[in-house]
Design a protein around this motif. Structure first.
Motif, PDB file in Angstrom:
ATOM      1  N   LYS A  84       0.835  -1.203   0.000  1.00 19.87           N
ATOM      2  CA  LYS A  84       0.000   0.000   0.000  1.00 19.87           C
ATOM      3  C   LYS A  84       0.872   1.255   0.000  1.00 19.87           C
ATOM      4  O   LYS A  84       0.561   2.230  -0.683  1.00 19.87           O
ATOM      5  CB  LYS A  84      -0.935   0.009   1.204  1.00 19.87           C
ATOM      6  CG  LYS A  84      -2.044  -1.018   1.107  1.00 19.87           C
ATOM      7  CD  LYS A  84      -2.937  -0.970   2.327  1.00 19.87           C
ATOM      8  CE  LYS A  84      -4.053  -1.997   2.221  1.00 19.87           C
ATOM      9  NZ  LYS A  84      -4.939  -1.970   3.389  1.00 19.87           N
ATOM     10  N   ASP A  86       3.766   1.610  -1.334  1.00 19.51           N
ATOM     11  CA  ASP A  86       4.272   1.815  -2.697  1.00 19.51           C
ATOM     12  C   ASP A  86       3.262   2.563  -3.554  1.00 19.51           C
ATOM     13  O   ASP A  86       3.609   3.500  -4.272  1.00 19.51           O
ATOM     14  CB  ASP A  86       4.619   0.473  -3.352  1.00 19.51           C
ATOM     15  CG  ASP A  86       5.880  -0.154  -2.786  1.00 19.51           C
ATOM     16  OD1 ASP A  86       6.688   0.558  -2.161  1.00 19.51           O
ATOM     17  OD2 ASP A  86       6.049  -1.376  -2.966  1.00 19.51           O
ATOM     18  N   ARG A  87       1.994   2.158  -3.477  1.00 23.28           N
ATOM     19  CA  ARG A  87       0.952   2.843  -4.265  1.00 23.28           C
ATOM     20  C   ARG A  87       0.728   4.267  -3.784  1.00 23.28           C
ATOM     21  O   ARG A  87       0.536   5.181  -4.590  1.00 23.28           O
ATOM     22  CB  ARG A  87      -0.366   2.064  -4.213  1.00 23.28           C
ATOM     23  CG  ARG A  87      -0.435   0.990  -5.254  1.00 23.28           C
ATOM     24  CD  ARG A  87      -1.824   0.449  -5.468  1.00 23.28           C
ATOM     25  NE  ARG A  87      -2.794   1.430  -5.941  1.00 23.28           N
ATOM     26  CZ  ARG A  87      -4.108   1.255  -5.853  1.00 23.28           C
ATOM     27  NH1 ARG A  87      -4.604   0.150  -5.316  1.00 23.28           N
ATOM     28  NH2 ARG A  87      -4.933   2.181  -6.299  1.00 23.28           N
ATOM     29  N   GLU A  90       3.623   6.351  -5.097  1.00 23.37           N
ATOM     30  CA  GLU A  90       3.551   6.550  -6.551  1.00 23.37           C
ATOM     31  C   GLU A  90       2.372   7.426  -6.951  1.00 23.37           C
ATOM     32  O   GLU A  90       2.529   8.395  -7.697  1.00 23.37           O
ATOM     33  CB  GLU A  90       3.442   5.193  -7.247  1.00 23.37           C
ATOM     34  CG  GLU A  90       3.371   5.309  -8.761  1.00 23.37           C
ATOM     35  CD  GLU A  90       3.217   3.953  -9.444  1.00 23.37           C
ATOM     36  OE1 GLU A  90       2.649   3.933 -10.544  1.00 23.37           O
ATOM     37  OE2 GLU A  90       3.644   2.940  -8.877  1.00 23.37           O
ATOM     38  N   GLU A  91       1.193   7.094  -6.457  1.00 22.12           N
ATOM     39  CA  GLU A  91      -0.010   7.788  -6.918  1.00 22.12           C
ATOM     40  C   GLU A  91      -0.279   9.110  -6.199  1.00 22.12           C
ATOM     41  O   GLU A  91      -0.673  10.084  -6.832  1.00 22.12           O
ATOM     42  CB  GLU A  91      -1.214   6.858  -6.776  1.00 22.12           C
ATOM     43  CG  GLU A  91      -1.114   5.636  -7.685  1.00 22.12           C
ATOM     44  CD  GLU A  91      -2.254   4.649  -7.503  1.00 22.12           C
ATOM     45  OE1 GLU A  91      -3.376   5.080  -7.128  1.00 22.12           O
ATOM     46  OE2 GLU A  91      -2.034   3.443  -7.723  1.00 22.12           O
ATOM     47  N   VAL A  99      -5.092   7.812  -3.009  1.00 18.30           N
ATOM     48  CA  VAL A  99      -5.487   6.440  -3.318  1.00 18.30           C
ATOM     49  C   VAL A  99      -6.770   6.123  -2.555  1.00 18.30           C
ATOM     50  O   VAL A  99      -6.745   5.788  -1.369  1.00 18.30           O
ATOM     51  CB  VAL A  99      -4.367   5.440  -2.944  1.00 18.30           C
ATOM     52  CG1 VAL A  99      -4.753   4.030  -3.365  1.00 18.30           C
ATOM     53  CG2 VAL A  99      -3.047   5.850  -3.579  1.00 18.30           C
ATOM     54  N   ASP A 101      -8.721   3.632  -2.511  1.00 20.71           N
ATOM     55  CA  ASP A 101      -8.861   2.266  -1.998  1.00 20.71           C
ATOM     56  C   ASP A 101      -8.430   2.127  -0.539  1.00 20.71           C
ATOM     57  O   ASP A 101      -8.944   1.268   0.174  1.00 20.71           O
ATOM     58  CB  ASP A 101      -8.027   1.283  -2.830  1.00 20.71           C
ATOM     59  CG  ASP A 101      -8.460   1.200  -4.273  1.00 20.71           C
ATOM     60  OD1 ASP A 101      -9.559   1.699  -4.606  1.00 20.71           O
ATOM     61  OD2 ASP A 101      -7.694   0.660  -5.079  1.00 20.71           O
TER      62      ASP A 101
END
Length: 107
Positions: A84, A86-87, A90-91, A99, A101
């Motif tokens: 999570k 990492d996302r 990145e995002e 994110v 989610d």
């Protein structure tokens, strides 16, 4: 007279709860260390897109951790693990898009 402290400019500030109330302290502490490394790898540890990071003993949620809060957007993430993170880096931290989610609060 002493000089006034000076902070480097940063675009965002990420806070991780490393207390024992909402997640195992060791898990949160490891995530804290990984955040530092991953921000450096992503080039977000300096410059105009710098992300400052801080750890604190409690963010007041006290469950569903590790908790990660990002300012100035005031976005809060729950159950953060390495994938999570990492996302999120990145995002959100690099790309500017929270994110959904993993988010449980956005003020």
């Amino acid at each position: 007279m002493s000089e006034t402290p000076c902070l480097s400019r940063h675009k965002r500030h990420a806070f991780i709860c490393t207390g024992e109330s909402c997640a195992e302290a060791q898990v949160s502490s490891e995530l804290w260390k990984k955040l530092k490394l991953k921000l450096k790898e992503a080039g977000l540890d300096q410059g105009t897109n710098q992300v400052r990071r801080s750890q604190c003993r409690c963010l007041g949620v006290c469950k569903d951790g590790p908790i990660l809060a990002v300012y100035p957007e005031d976005v809060w993430y729950h159950h953060v693990d390495e994938a999570k993170l990492d996302r999120i880096i990145e995002e959100h931290l690099a790309g500017g898009q929270p994110v959904d989610d993993f988010m449980f609060e956005r003020v």
